[in-house]
Design a protein around this motif. Structure first.
Motif: not given
Length: 280
Positions: A245-250
């Protein structure tokens, strides 16, 4: 007040919706064909932009249009389909085709942000009294366009993340023969020099104990990109616990930065129907 101006939101959505699977308005398995309508993908996309920009919780952003559970579920579905990663790749390809990525000058640096909820890639922050923090080792081209990042706990040293960060260059396609990597004094070690030599890269590093601006004049690009990313409160204070999820938002933030830079650079050389009246 809109999260992003319309001249930026609309091009983003027009490309994003192409990557989404086609879904029927009603669930096909319902015996009477009168199941509740599926929440529009556009509503979820706008909610994700609000989460990214304002850093609020899913419950705070939920309203009568959709619930927090729906936002999380659709987010996870798009992550499994690789939509966010493909979205970023298309933005980079478009920028490279129209403006051109400066891949002979690469900058790499780490940035520590808060992660109050902990999670898979969080660790004790050495600059925040041991609280949970997140470190990203970011890589940009010579103009500061974000090319990728490696996530780790805040207690990881920048130099330990250099090798996996440089591995991201393999996804960029053909590269120039002579590449200079700009680094700060934290990378000034024999291990870093050996790593760059193995990969055939030239390093331009600031040296420990000496003033950096003269030696590392190109490194400000990655510092500016970190500032751009930290302007999204969902990244500066990250409550997501899953690395995916963090990579998706990045990826979503990097796409916004890339498309915004593309529109700004192309404003004086190209004409299109939705072109802003003023240079953004």
């Amino acid at each position: 007040m809109p999260v992003l101006p319309s001249w930026l939101t609309e091009p983003l959505w027009e490309q994003f919706v192409v990557l989404l699977p086609v879904r029927p308005e009603f669930h096909p398995d319902h015996p009477l064909g009168c199941h509740r309508r599926r929440i529009s993908d556009r509503i979820i996309f706008d909610k994700l932009l609000q989460l990214l920009r304002f850093g609020c919780s899913y419950e705070a952003i939920a309203d009568t249009t959709c619930s927090a559970t729906t936002i999380r579920g659709r987010r996870d579905e798009w992550i499994r389909l690789g939509v966010f990663a493909e979205f970023k790749r298309i933005a980079l390809d478009s920028y490279d085709r129209i403006v051109g990525l400066v891949l002979d000058q690469i900058t790499v640096d780490g940035c520590i942000t808060k992660a109050p909820g902990g999670g898979e890639v969080a660790g004790r922050s050495p600059v925040d009294r041991g609280k949970q923090g997140l470190k990203r080792s970011g890589m940009t081209d010579g103009h500061g366009i974000p090319l990728g990042r490696v996530l780790a706990g805040a207690n990881r040293h920048d130099s330990q993340l250099l090798a996996p960060t440089l591995d991201l260059m393999d996804d960029l396609g053909p590269l120039p023969q002579d590449i200079t990597v700009h680094l700060d004094a934290g990378y000034d070690s024999d291990k870093t020099r050996a790593l760059l030599a193995e990969r055939g890269l030239r390093g331009r590093k600031a040296h420990k104990g000496e003033k950096a601006p003269i030696q590392a004049s190109q490194r400000w690009h990655v510092e500016r990109t970190h500032a751009w990313q930290n302007a999204f409160q969902g990244l500066a204070r990250c409550y997501e616990r899953q690395a995916s999820a963090i990579n998706a938002f990045f990826d979503l933030a990097d796409t916004i930065i890339t498309v915004r830079s593309l529109i700004r650079r192309a404003w004086t050389t190209h004409r299109w129907a939705e072109r802003p009246h003023r240079r953004p």
